[in-house]
Design a protein around this motif. Structure first.
Motif, PDB file in Angstrom:
ATOM      1  N   LEU A   4       0.813  -1.212   0.000  1.00  0.00           N
ATOM      2  CA  LEU A   4       0.000   0.000   0.000  1.00  0.00           C
ATOM      3  C   LEU A   4       0.851   1.270   0.000  1.00  0.00           C
ATOM      4  O   LEU A   4       0.455   2.292  -0.550  1.00  0.00           O
ATOM      5  CB  LEU A   4      -0.934   0.005   1.217  1.00  0.00           C
ATOM      6  N   GLY A   5       2.012   1.222   0.663  1.00  0.00           N
ATOM      7  CA  GLY A   5       2.929   2.366   0.636  1.00  0.00           C
ATOM      8  C   GLY A   5       2.467   3.576   1.418  1.00  0.00           C
ATOM      9  O   GLY A   5       2.921   4.694   1.177  1.00  0.00           O
ATOM     10  N   ILE A   6       1.550   3.380   2.386  1.00  0.00           N
ATOM     11  CA  ILE A   6       1.058   4.513   3.163  1.00  0.00           C
ATOM     12  C   ILE A   6       2.023   4.827   4.306  1.00  0.00           C
ATOM     13  O   ILE A   6       2.866   4.012   4.673  1.00  0.00           O
ATOM     14  CB  ILE A   6      -0.340   4.215   3.734  1.00  0.00           C
ATOM     15  N   VAL A   7       1.908   6.018   4.880  1.00  0.00           N
ATOM     16  CA  VAL A   7       2.732   6.396   6.021  1.00  0.00           C
ATOM     17  C   VAL A   7       2.373   5.498   7.209  1.00  0.00           C
ATOM     18  O   VAL A   7       1.268   4.934   7.257  1.00  0.00           O
ATOM     19  CB  VAL A   7       2.545   7.885   6.385  1.00  0.00           C
ATOM     20  N   PRO A   8       3.273   5.339   8.178  1.00  0.00           N
ATOM     21  CA  PRO A   8       3.045   4.361   9.266  1.00  0.00           C
ATOM     22  C   PRO A   8       1.780   4.585  10.080  1.00  0.00           C
ATOM     23  O   PRO A   8       1.147   3.633  10.529  1.00  0.00           O
ATOM     24  CB  PRO A   8       4.296   4.515  10.141  1.00  0.00           C
ATOM     25  N   GLU A   9       1.404   5.831  10.308  1.00  0.00           N
ATOM     26  CA  GLU A   9       0.202   6.085  11.103  1.00  0.00           C
ATOM     27  C   GLU A   9      -0.470   7.361  10.634  1.00  0.00           C
ATOM     28  O   GLU A   9       0.154   8.240  10.053  1.00  0.00           O
ATOM     29  CB  GLU A   9       0.541   6.193  12.596  1.00  0.00           C
ATOM     30  N   ARG A  10      -1.762   7.386  10.873  1.00  0.00           N
ATOM     31  CA  ARG A  10      -2.566   8.542  10.466  1.00  0.00           C
ATOM     32  C   ARG A  10      -2.235   9.740  11.362  1.00  0.00           C
ATOM     33  O   ARG A  10      -2.340   9.654  12.587  1.00  0.00           O
ATOM     34  CB  ARG A  10      -4.049   8.189  10.593  1.00  0.00           C
ATOM     35  N   LYS A  11      -1.837  10.856  10.744  1.00  0.00           N
ATOM     36  CA  LYS A  11      -1.526  12.058  11.507  1.00  0.00           C
ATOM     37  C   LYS A  11      -2.124  13.269  10.804  1.00  0.00           C
ATOM     38  O   LYS A  11      -1.632  13.690   9.770  1.00  0.00           O
ATOM     39  CB  LYS A  11      -0.008  12.241  11.650  1.00  0.00           C
ATOM     40  N   LEU A  12      -3.185  13.786  11.378  1.00  0.00           N
ATOM     41  CA  LEU A  12      -3.759  15.027  10.872  1.00  0.00           C
ATOM     42  C   LEU A  12      -3.299  16.166  11.777  1.00  0.00           C
ATOM     43  O   LEU A  12      -3.155  15.978  12.991  1.00  0.00           O
ATOM     44  CB  LEU A  12      -5.285  14.973  10.890  1.00  0.00           C
ATOM     45  N   PRO A  13      -3.069  17.327  11.214  1.00  0.00           N
ATOM     46  CA  PRO A  13      -2.737  18.452  12.083  1.00  0.00           C
ATOM     47  C   PRO A  13      -3.906  18.750  13.006  1.00  0.00           C
ATOM     48  O   PRO A  13      -5.071  18.526  12.644  1.00  0.00           O
ATOM     49  CB  PRO A  13      -2.495  19.601  11.097  1.00  0.00           C
ATOM     50  N   SER A  14      -3.618  19.213  14.192  1.00  0.00           N
ATOM     51  CA  SER A  14      -4.691  19.569  15.121  1.00  0.00           C
ATOM     52  C   SER A  14      -5.594  20.612  14.469  1.00  0.00           C
ATOM     53  O   SER A  14      -5.111  21.554  13.843  1.00  0.00           O
ATOM     54  CB  SER A  14      -4.101  20.137  16.414  1.00  0.00           C
ATOM     55  N   PRO A  15      -6.915  20.463  14.610  1.00  0.00           N
ATOM     56  CA  PRO A  15      -7.830  21.431  13.996  1.00  0.00           C
ATOM     57  C   PRO A  15      -8.051  22.678  14.840  1.00  0.00           C
ATOM     58  O   PRO A  15      -8.900  23.508  14.510  1.00  0.00           O
ATOM     59  CB  PRO A  15      -9.132  20.631  13.882  1.00  0.00           C
ATOM     60  N   SER A  16      -7.314  22.819  15.922  1.00  0.00           N
ATOM     61  CA  SER A  16      -7.547  23.935  16.831  1.00  0.00           C
ATOM     62  C   SER A  16      -6.225  24.449  17.383  1.00  0.00           C
ATOM     63  O   SER A  16      -5.149  23.958  17.043  1.00  0.00           O
ATOM     64  CB  SER A  16      -8.445  23.506  17.991  1.00  0.00           C
ATOM     65  N   CYS A  17      -6.324  25.422  18.269  1.00  0.00           N
ATOM     66  CA  CYS A  17      -5.133  26.014  18.874  1.00  0.00           C
ATOM     67  C   CYS A  17      -4.424  25.054  19.820  1.00  0.00           C
ATOM     68  O   CYS A  17      -3.299  25.333  20.245  1.00  0.00           O
ATOM     69  CB  CYS A  17      -5.513  27.287  19.628  1.00  0.00           C
ATOM     70  N   VAL A  18      -5.050  23.925  20.139  1.00  0.00           N
ATOM     71  CA  VAL A  18      -4.397  22.922  20.981  1.00  0.00           C
ATOM     72  C   VAL A  18      -3.119  22.423  20.311  1.00  0.00           C
ATOM     73  O   VAL A  18      -2.168  22.029  20.983  1.00  0.00           O
ATOM     74  CB  VAL A  18      -5.366  21.754  21.268  1.00  0.00           C
ATOM     75  N   GLY A  19      -3.091  22.467  18.984  1.00  0.00           N
ATOM     76  CA  GLY A  19      -1.915  22.003  18.264  1.00  0.00           C
ATOM     77  C   GLY A  19      -0.801  23.024  18.148  1.00  0.00           C
ATOM     78  O   GLY A  19       0.258  22.716  17.579  1.00  0.00           O
ATOM     79  N   ALA A  20      -0.992  24.220  18.653  1.00  0.00           N
ATOM     80  CA  ALA A  20       0.047  25.256  18.576  1.00  0.00           C
ATOM     81  C   ALA A  20       1.200  24.937  19.524  1.00  0.00           C
ATOM     82  O   ALA A  20       1.027  24.217  20.513  1.00  0.00           O
ATOM     83  CB  ALA A  20      -0.552  26.617  18.920  1.00  0.00           C
TER      84      ALA A  20
END
Length: 774
Positions: A271-287
């Motif tokens: 499949l060649g996908i990245v090892p794990e699903r990682k979406l950027p945080s949708p809020s300021c918690v990810g800052a």
């Protein structure tokens, strides 16, 4: 039986064809025509929306240097233009979803009739929707009705009315858009996985690449997933995802997009996908930890000035902020030295606001806490820097407001000698006979009298208690509002909106059901800083003084551009001259000795601090919160340390600061010794060898009590006619009215400038609300 079945199929086919033709070509004919006619009013609008493709996009928040600090979104979507999507991806989607896409006019009649015959004959249900029709359906589900579950269900109902609407819009789209634009539009709006919308986000999420670089097997995997994103999730169901990908490869071979040999060879690849699903945080918690509270304040500021939460999270804006990363990191490091990030009961909040007569740009908003939901790890989901979160108060920093009101009204000058007994019991001026005297005392005796200048340095309680009573509580409270405690004074004593619901038992408690501006009209304890305050607003108070008495809103935004790169105006409250430059200079000069010989001098010496500044410390009687507010160089600063746990306790001195002294062995924490060190440490690093900015001298007129220029009536929050009448009666007839965007009723005065000591005849400008944000 076969003949009869064939006859039924033929009859069904004729019926379906008749309904479709009648509904599409002759809107007034028959039941389907009536349905079509009812929908016709919205078809043109939907077609226009699809043409412009205003799908929800990710908003990016940047620091002042252009570095991204956060992503804000409702749907993770990274748009891609037709020429930014690989031919592999386009070919895979066409092969598996709509082989005749480039041949039909929006509706695949052959496929539609085949599916209709199959459905009428009792076979498995076949959608037979073209890519154009799927674009319409997905746009309705993911964009138009994304916040309406009921409408989303209707958008996916298996009935003729929905098919008619999709078909009519699809046929219009084919006249307005090229095939490549329609295909790209579909690829940008369709769901590939939970909260992964569009091929740009899918390429990033699954392969950490961009859509123009998608290979044949990558494209086949993504094209296959849209059929059922949950079941075909390659992380959860890799076998099913692989089977579906290989199916798409076969379809690509059938459509001549690739050869059969290529398909056979590519089926052997993983499949060649990245090892794990990682979406950027949708809020300021990810800052980053130095930017989370700042990011949250950006949202708060924009919502206060007319943006909706939905606009911010779907608009695809680029918001360039005033956050200074160097300053923020230095401040973050300093507060963490002061208080451990995982301290169970202690917060150190720190804010820096730029000074100037035109704007007060917020530079840093940090804490030992992080913006997040994990309280055990020191996370806080509310804004400990901008909110009136210091519930125990700013202590003696509030003596600034009493001093400013006294200087403005001529009740005292810097050299005026004030009574300063060890303790006092004061009957409030204007109080009814039955009202009891109010009490306070000094921690340490400083003599029977003291000058206002020395009182700002030594901070005795009784001198300010008596001075506040002389000036009048209403003037002191108004001064706090004017200098910058705008949200603080509108909150109740614990920093929340006043509780007015009669069904809530707390609404019977005056401490909770009134704003501070009303509650403290009869309480001399206000000057001792005993109720909730916002660290950010306190830093802006110092910035106002540092700006010669000009208040500006603490603004975190430098610029905004939309999804197309066009500038977006940001409404903002106007700046106001809230005290005269003379009063501002006197306040600054009166506080200029604090770090030299006052309550923070020992901490300043320990930090090798030798830069001119003006400052005021604060400590509440119970030592549950301590504060340090300062003006230095071109900045206003506030550092506040306070107990924030479910079981608040007095703060102990020492490093790191903790709550709950054991028998007082460490001694209590104080504003100078606990809240001051982060300021000295941070600004030693921030300013370095920068040329010093001296504190201006106080004008001679501000050294003694006596006559001042008259004080212009404060008319903010009045209707414009009443405001003009009040000004006219006081001798201010040169009034200019300017309308500005506001949430208040149209005609309400939102701002007034200049305020304070103003010579009669001078122009007064009133900014009134247009009522458009109500």
């Amino acid at each position: 039986m076969r003949v009869r079945d064939g006859l039924f199929k033929l009859i069904g086919l004729c019926l379906v064809a008749g309904v479709l033709v009648a509904g599409l070509l002759f809107p007034a004919a028959g039941g389907a025509g009536i349905l079509s006619n009812q929908m016709s009013n919205t078809v043109d609008d939907l077609s226009a929306d699809l043409t412009s493709n205003q799908s929800p996009l990710v908003t990016r928040v940047l620091d002042k240097d252009g570095n991204q600090i956060a992503s804000l979104y409702d749907q993770y979507r990274l748009p891609a233009a037709p020429d930014q999507i690989s031919q592999n991806m386009k070919a895979a989607m066409v092969a598996v979803e709509d082989r005749r896409f480039f041949d039909h006019g929006g509706v695949d009649w052959k496929g539609t009739l085949r599916a209709a015959i199959n459905d009428v004959g009792g076979g498995s249900t076949q959608g037979a929707s073209s890519i154009t029709q799927q674009y319409v359906k997905n746009f309705l589900v993911n964009v138009v009705h994304r916040n309406n579950k009921a409408e989303q269900l209707r958008d996916q109902e298996a009935n003729i009315a929905r098919k008619l609407r999709e078909a009519r819009i699809s046929m219009q789209l084919e006249q307005r858009m090229s095939k490549d634009q329609i295909l790209a539009g579909y690829l940008n709006v369709v769901t590939f996985a939970t909260n992964v919308y569009g091929v740009g986000a899918a390429a990033k999420t699954f392969f950490d690449t961009t859509p123009d670089k998608l290979t044949i097997p990558q494209s086949a995997l993504l094209a296959g997933m849209v059929n059922n994103p949950i079941v075909l999730d390659p992380w959860k169901n890799p076998d099913k995802a692989l089977q579906r990908r290989n199916f798409v490869l076969d379809k690509m071979a059938e459509s001549k997009a690739i050869t059969k040999q290529q398909a056979a060879d590519l089926k052997n690849e993983g499949l060649g996908i990245v090892p794990e699903r990682k979406l950027p945080s949708p809020s300021c918690v990810g800052a980053p930890d130095y930017a989370g509270f700042f990011c949250d304040y950006v949202k708060e500021y924009l919502e206060e000035n007319g943006f909706t939460k939905d606009q911010i999270e779907t608009g695809g804006y680029t918001i360039k902020t005033s956050l200074d990363p160097k300053m923020s990191k230095a401040a973050r490091d300093s507060v963490k030295k002061s208080v451990a990030p995982d301290s169970p009961n202690v917060t150190n909040s720190f804010a820096v606001v730029g000074s100037g007569p035109q704007a007060h740009q917020v530079q840093a908003m940090v804490s030992n806490r992080t913006y997040g939901i994990d309280a055990d790890e020191g996370g806080r989901s509310y804004n400990v820097v901008s909110d009136p979160s210091v519930t125990f108060g700013g202590g003696s920093t509030f003596k600034i407001f009493t001093s400013a009101a006294a200087l403005e009204n001529g009740d005292a000058g810097l050299n005026t000698v004030l009574p300063n007994p060890k303790s006092v019991s004061v009957k409030r001026n204007g109080a009814p006979r039955f009202e009891q005297p109010q009490h306070t005392s000094n921690l340490n005796g400083t003599g029977p009298t003291i000058s206002l200048r020395s009182a700002l340095e030594k901070s005795p309680n009784t001198a300010f208690f008596l001075l506040e009573n002389k000036v009048g509580l209403s003037k002191v409270l108004q001064m706090a509002q004017r200098l910058g405690l705008r949200h603080t004074m509108q909150s109740n004593t614990i920093g929340n909106p006043p509780i007015t619901d009669p069904d809530d038992q707390r609404s019977k408690d005056d401490r909770l059901n009134q704003p501070q501006s009303k509650f403290y009209q009869t309480k001399l304890s206000f000057t001792l800083g005993v109720s909730a305050v916002s660290p950010l607003e306190m830093s802006n108070v110092m910035s106002t003084i540092n700006s010669g008495g000009t208040w500006c809103p603490p603004n975190p935004v430098l610029s905004i551009t939309d999804r197309d790169g066009k500038p977006v105006p940001v409404p903002s409250k106007p700046c106001e001259q809230v005290i005269s430059p003379d009063v501002a200079k006197a306040l600054a000069q009166g506080m200029s000795e604090d770090t030299i010989g006052g309550t923070s001098a020992a901490a300043a010496r320990a930090a090798n601090w030798n830069r001119p500044d003006f400052a005021k410390t604060g400590t509440t009687n119970s030592n549950e919160s301590v504060a340090f507010a300062a003006g230095v160089d071109n900045y206003g600063v506030a550092s506040m340390v306070y107990s924030d746990g479910s079981n608040p306790a007095p703060l102990c001195g020492g490093k790191p600061i903790v709550a709950g002294c054991s028998g007082g062995d460490k001694g209590g924490a104080f504003g100078g010794s606990a809240a001051g060190p982060p300021y000295f440490d941070a600004f030693n690093a921030i300013l370095g060898d920068k040329k010093v900015k001296p504190v201006p001298p106080a004008p001679d007129s501000m050294l003694t009590s006596g006559d001042r220029a008259p004080v212009v009536p404060y008319v903010v929050n009045q209707d414009v006619d009443s405001a003009k009448e009040a000004l006219s009666k006081a001798g201010y007839t040169n009034v200019v009215v300017k309308e500005t965007t506001g949430k208040a009723k149209q005609g309400t005065v939102l701002a007034e400038t200049p305020q304070g000591n103003v010579v009669k005849g001078q122009q007064i400008t009133l900014y009134t609300s247009d009522g458009k944000q109500q």
